[in-house]
Design a protein around this motif. Structure first.
Motif, PDB file in Angstrom:
ATOM      1  N   VAL A  12       0.852  -1.182   0.000  1.00 17.72           N
ATOM      2  CA  VAL A  12       0.000   0.000   0.000  1.00 17.72           C
ATOM      3  C   VAL A  12       0.892   1.237   0.000  1.00 17.72           C
ATOM      4  O   VAL A  12       2.005   1.200   0.538  1.00 17.72           O
ATOM      5  N   GLN A  13       0.419   2.301  -0.583  1.00 20.87           N
ATOM      6  CA  GLN A  13       1.199   3.537  -0.597  1.00 20.87           C
ATOM      7  C   GLN A  13       1.050   4.291   0.720  1.00 20.87           C
ATOM      8  O   GLN A  13       0.037   4.162   1.409  1.00 20.87           O
ATOM      9  N   ALA A  14       2.050   5.062   1.041  1.00 21.83           N
ATOM     10  CA  ALA A  14       1.992   5.885   2.245  1.00 21.83           C
ATOM     11  C   ALA A  14       0.764   6.786   2.188  1.00 21.83           C
ATOM     12  O   ALA A  14       0.440   7.349   1.142  1.00 21.83           O
ATOM     13  N   SER A  63       2.604   4.712  18.812  1.00 20.92           N
ATOM     14  CA  SER A  63       2.975   4.939  17.417  1.00 20.92           C
ATOM     15  C   SER A  63       1.806   4.786  16.452  1.00 20.92           C
ATOM     16  O   SER A  63       1.882   5.265  15.310  1.00 20.92           O
ATOM     17  N   VAL A  64       0.733   4.126  16.875  1.00 18.17           N
ATOM     18  CA  VAL A  64      -0.401   3.911  15.971  1.00 18.17           C
ATOM     19  C   VAL A  64      -1.686   4.555  16.476  1.00 18.17           C
ATOM     20  O   VAL A  64      -2.704   4.537  15.781  1.00 18.17           O
ATOM     21  N   LYS A  65      -1.643   5.117  17.674  1.00 15.38           N
ATOM     22  CA  LYS A  65      -2.840   5.696  18.270  1.00 15.38           C
ATOM     23  C   LYS A  65      -3.398   6.794  17.354  1.00 15.38           C
ATOM     24  O   LYS A  65      -2.665   7.647  16.860  1.00 15.38           O
ATOM     25  N   GLY A  66      -4.693   6.730  17.119  1.00 10.17           N
ATOM     26  CA  GLY A  66      -5.337   7.699  16.249  1.00 10.17           C
ATOM     27  C   GLY A  66      -5.333   7.302  14.785  1.00 10.17           C
ATOM     28  O   GLY A  66      -6.031   7.926  13.971  1.00 10.17           O
ATOM     29  N   LYS A  87       2.240   4.717   7.187  1.00 14.52           N
ATOM     30  CA  LYS A  87       3.567   5.283   7.002  1.00 14.52           C
ATOM     31  C   LYS A  87       4.540   4.167   6.627  1.00 14.52           C
ATOM     32  O   LYS A  87       4.324   3.002   6.984  1.00 14.52           O
ATOM     33  N   PRO A  88       5.637   4.521   5.953  1.00 19.26           N
ATOM     34  CA  PRO A  88       6.626   3.478   5.623  1.00 19.26           C
ATOM     35  C   PRO A  88       7.119   2.721   6.864  1.00 19.26           C
ATOM     36  O   PRO A  88       7.400   1.520   6.773  1.00 19.26           O
ATOM     37  N   GLN A 121       2.278 -10.024   5.773  1.00 24.40           N
ATOM     38  CA  GLN A 121       3.201  -8.932   5.474  1.00 24.40           C
ATOM     39  C   GLN A 121       2.437  -7.684   5.041  1.00 24.40           C
ATOM     40  O   GLN A 121       1.563  -7.748   4.172  1.00 24.40           O
ATOM     41  N   VAL A 122       2.789  -6.571   5.641  1.00 29.69           N
ATOM     42  CA  VAL A 122       2.273  -5.267   5.226  1.00 29.69           C
ATOM     43  C   VAL A 122       3.467  -4.421   4.806  1.00 29.69           C
ATOM     44  O   VAL A 122       4.397  -4.235   5.588  1.00 29.69           O
ATOM     45  N   THR A 123       3.435  -3.933   3.583  1.00 26.45           N
ATOM     46  CA  THR A 123       4.517  -3.104   3.068  1.00 26.45           C
ATOM     47  C   THR A 123       3.946  -1.761   2.641  1.00 26.45           C
ATOM     48  O   THR A 123       3.026  -1.706   1.818  1.00 26.45           O
ATOM     49  N   VAL A 124       4.486  -0.689   3.212  1.00 20.64           N
ATOM     50  CA  VAL A 124       4.021   0.656   2.909  1.00 20.64           C
ATOM     51  C   VAL A 124       5.117   1.357   2.116  1.00 20.64           C
ATOM     52  O   VAL A 124       6.226   1.550   2.627  1.00 20.64           O
TER      53      VAL A 124
END
Length: 126
Positions: A12-14, A63-66, A87-88, A121-124
């Motif tokens: 997925v893109q940033a 880091s992921v809140k919100g 985010k990447p 796997q998640v790749t940003v």
């Protein structure tokens, strides 16, 4: 025994969004806490989000809140992680896990997880 199977990962893109799913089978999964964790090569697995067995309590890593939201559908024995504004640095293998203790709260420490899925796997991309 509880079996967990994640799905929904990919590229997925940033700034984009993605939703991960974790399907549980075996014992009645609806009585267990559920959580999402992630790991990148060379680093320890880290906590991302957690939910109590009844869904009334949730907790998130700073880091992921919100940006990320954990939810569950006990009728489907499935837990979700909705990830927005990716985010990447969110690139990682994402795992769902449970302590395996019935009617528990949530676990933030990976060492307290009794059952893991195989990961997705998640790749940003930036």
């Amino acid at each position: 025994q509880v079996q967990l199977v994640e799905s929904g990962g990919g590229l997925v893109q940033a700034g984009g969004s993605q939703r991960l799913s974790c399907a549980a089978s075996g014992r009645t999964a609806s009585v267990y806490d559920m959580g999402w964790f992630r790991q990148v090569p060379g680093k320890e697995r880290e906590f991302v989000a957690g939910m109590s067995w009844n869904g009334r309590s949730t907790t998130y890593a700073d880091s992921v809140k919100g940006r990320f939201t954990i939810s569950r559908d006990n009728a489907k024995d499935t837990v979700y992680l909705q990830m927005n504004s990716l985010k990447p640095e969110d690139t990682a293998v994402y795992y769902c896990g449970t302590s395996g203790s019935a009617f528990g709260g949530f676990v933030r420490d990976p060492r307290e997880v009794g059952y893991w899925g195989q990961g997705t796997q998640v790749t940003v991309s930036s």
